[in-house]
Structure formats: C-alpha cells, structure tokens
Design an enzyme around this catalytic site. Structure first.
Site, PDB file in Angstrom:
ATOM      1  N   CYS A   1      64.871  56.410  31.260  1.00  0.00           N
ATOM      2  CA  CYS A   1      64.098  56.173  32.478  1.00  0.00           C
ATOM      3  C   CYS A   1      62.936  57.140  32.616  1.00  0.00           C
ATOM      4  CB  CYS A   1      64.993  56.233  33.717  1.00  0.00           C
ATOM      5  SG  CYS A   1      65.647  57.877  34.062  1.00  0.00           S
TER       6      CYS A   1
ATOM      7  N   CYS B   1      38.868  44.282  40.014  1.00  0.00           N
ATOM      8  CA  CYS B   1      38.255  43.600  38.880  1.00  0.00           C
ATOM      9  C   CYS B   1      39.375  42.968  38.078  1.00  0.00           C
ATOM     10  CB  CYS B   1      37.504  44.595  38.008  1.00  0.00           C
ATOM     11  SG  CYS B   1      36.844  43.860  36.513  1.00  0.00           S
TER      12      CYS B   1
HETATM   13 ZN   LIG Z   1      35.324  44.334  34.742  1.00  0.00          ZN
END
Ligand SMILES: [Zn+2]
Ligand SMILES: [Zn+2]
Ligand SMILES: [Zn+2]
Ligand SMILES: [Zn+2]
Ligand SMILES: [Zn+2]
Ligand SMILES: [Zn+2]
Length: 281
Positions: free
Chosen positions: A19, A96
């Site tokens: 982990c 984005c």
């Molecule tokens: Zn981009």
C-alpha cells in the site's frame, strides 16, 4: 495493511511494498503516501528533521486536513489509465481533457480514453477535417459535462436516488487551520511552458463542494453519474446535442416549424435511438 515492511537501513522509514504507506521505525506512526501527495508534504519533510513527539503533534494537527482530502484522494485513486500502454496515473482529469501519456506519448481524452487526432488525420466523419485536434467523446464523457452547473449534475443524481458529498469526508469545516483560504489539493497534470508536470490544483474551494474546486467537484459528480450508468442527455443544451450527433457521424436535422422544446426532444430521441450509452472504463 498486512504485507510486512521493508526497512530502509539508512532511515527510520519503513515502506510497505503493497500500500506504499510510510511508517516510522521508532514510533510506528504511519502516513499514507497518497495523503502525502495530496498535502504536498513528503514524509521526509514531515518527520525526518523532527522528533517522534513533534511528529505525532504534526500528524494530529493535519488529520483534519487529511479528512478534508478524502474526496480529492478518491479522485486521484480512480486515476487515468493510458488506453494504449495501460500505464496508470494517480491524477484527476482536470480542466484540459487532452492527456499525453508520458510513457508512450499516446494522446487521449482523460474522460473517455478516445484518441485525440488532428482534423485531417481523423476519418470518423466528413466534419472532422474542419476540426483541429479533437476526440470523439461519448455523451457521458466529462467533456460534455464539465461546463454544467454542479446543481444540474446533483439533480441528475438526486432523481436517480444516488447520494453524493457536499462536505469534505469526515472533516469539519470549522477546522482551526492556518487561517488561509482552502485550496483544492487534487493532483493533476499541468501543461507548463517547460513541459508536462504533475502538480496540486490550487484553485479556490467554494462552500458545499466537498473540499474541492468547482472543476474537480464537477469531475467527482460526473464520475458518480457514470458509475451509476445515468444518461446525462437530459441536461444537454441544444449546442451539446448538435455536437454530440455530429461527432458521432450523424446528420443533425434542420429545425423547421418546431418549438425549441420540440426540436430539442427530437434531437434527444435521435441520440437515444442511434447512440447507445456505453459504460466508460
Ligand atoms: Zn492540453
Ligand atoms: Zn517517529
Ligand atoms: Zn501510454
Ligand atoms: Zn474526428
Ligand atoms: Zn472524452
Ligand atoms: Zn481542483
């Protein structure tokens, strides 16, 4: 975690291979590596220079912060997987949607995994040539939903009886912190002048957005919508409906005598008939 630990002989640091939690060899206090990333604090910065007692105090102080990172952590854990080389990034999708895999350079949409192509190189439809860099997103991709009001997305979830967070998980908003305005701690890939870099979001956190900025709260809601396979077409506006049809190679009917409402219903019906809703991976 029960995987046992590998001790680093040079440090007081024990790292679990499974982990990746880091534990101090002396005081056995552990700090999750993901939480470290979220807080922007490395284990070294947190404990290397200070005593175990001071470290315990630091950790207690930061636990409320850690709780507030619950949703942020969840977003990063869902991550982004490159559809080509299957490399997984512990990053949120962000504003984005154009993601470039640093391993194999494949360019794809972080919301749906569809490839990004230059207009002329894309052969899906005659409309593609006139587009620049683009992808063919299914309608449940974050691409269509990131500009919606969080309230619209919440309503969609409410109607389907799906619960969602509005406050940070387990954290109290009254946390006596440094007094600074809360900033979104989600990890994302940023396009900087000198290249791609993973960084903390840092946008302002509005009230009622579960400790996230508007953008990442939207992403959280969209993820809920998709895990419950809800069809978001009902909250599309006319422009969304047109793009959705065109990007999928369907002809958009011309509006004639119909009212705006009837025309929208007609487009929704077309989409539902011809474009089955596919589950996003
Ligand atoms: Zn981009
Ligand atoms: Zn210690
Ligand atoms: Zn890749
Ligand atoms: Zn295309
Ligand atoms: Zn997409
Ligand atoms: Zn954010």
């Amino acid at each position: 975690c029960s995987s046992g630990f590998i001790a680093n002989p040079r440090a007081r640091k024990l790292i679990c291979p499974d982990c990746k939690n880091v534990t101090c060899a002396q005081c056995r206090t552990s700090v999750s590596i993901i939480v470290n990333l979220m807080l922007g604090v490395t284990w070294e910065a947190a404990h290397e220079g200070i005593s175990c007692v001071a470290f315990a105090r630091w950790k207690a102080d930061n636990d409320a912060e850690v709780a507030a990172q619950g949703v942020a952590k969840h977003l990063a854990e869902c991550g982004i997987t490159c559809p080509k080389c299957k490399f997984t990034y512990s990053l949120a999708k962000g504003g984005c949607m154009h993601f470039t895999c640093t391993q194999c350079k494949f360019e794809f949409c972080s919301g749906c995994g569809q490839p990004f192509r230059q207009g002329k190189k894309c052969t899906v439809g005659p409309y593609c040539e006139r587009l620049g860099l683009h992808a063919h997103h299914p309608r449940n991709c974050l691409f269509y939903l990131r500009d919606k009001e969080p309230q619209q997305l919440q309503n969609l979830l409410k109607e389907a009886g799906v619960s969602f967070d509005t406050e940070p998980q387990g954290g109290s908003s009254e946390h006596q912190g440094s007094g600074t305005r809360a900033l979104c701690q989600v990890q994302e890939q940023k396009e900087l002048p000198d290249g791609l870099k993973d960084d903390i979001c840092g946008r302002v956190v509005p009230n009622g957005y579960a400790g996230l900025c508007r953008l990442h709260y939207t992403e959280y809601l969209v993820e809920k919508i998709n895990t419950h396979r809800l069809d978001p077409v009902g909250i599309f506006d006319e422009a969304d409906l047109r793009v959705c049809l065109r990007r999928n190679g369907k002809t958009v009917p011309i509006r004639r005598w119909e009212s705006e409402k009837l025309y929208k219903d007609k487009l929704i019906k077309l989409i539902k008939e011809h474009l089955p809703l596919e589950a996003l991976e």
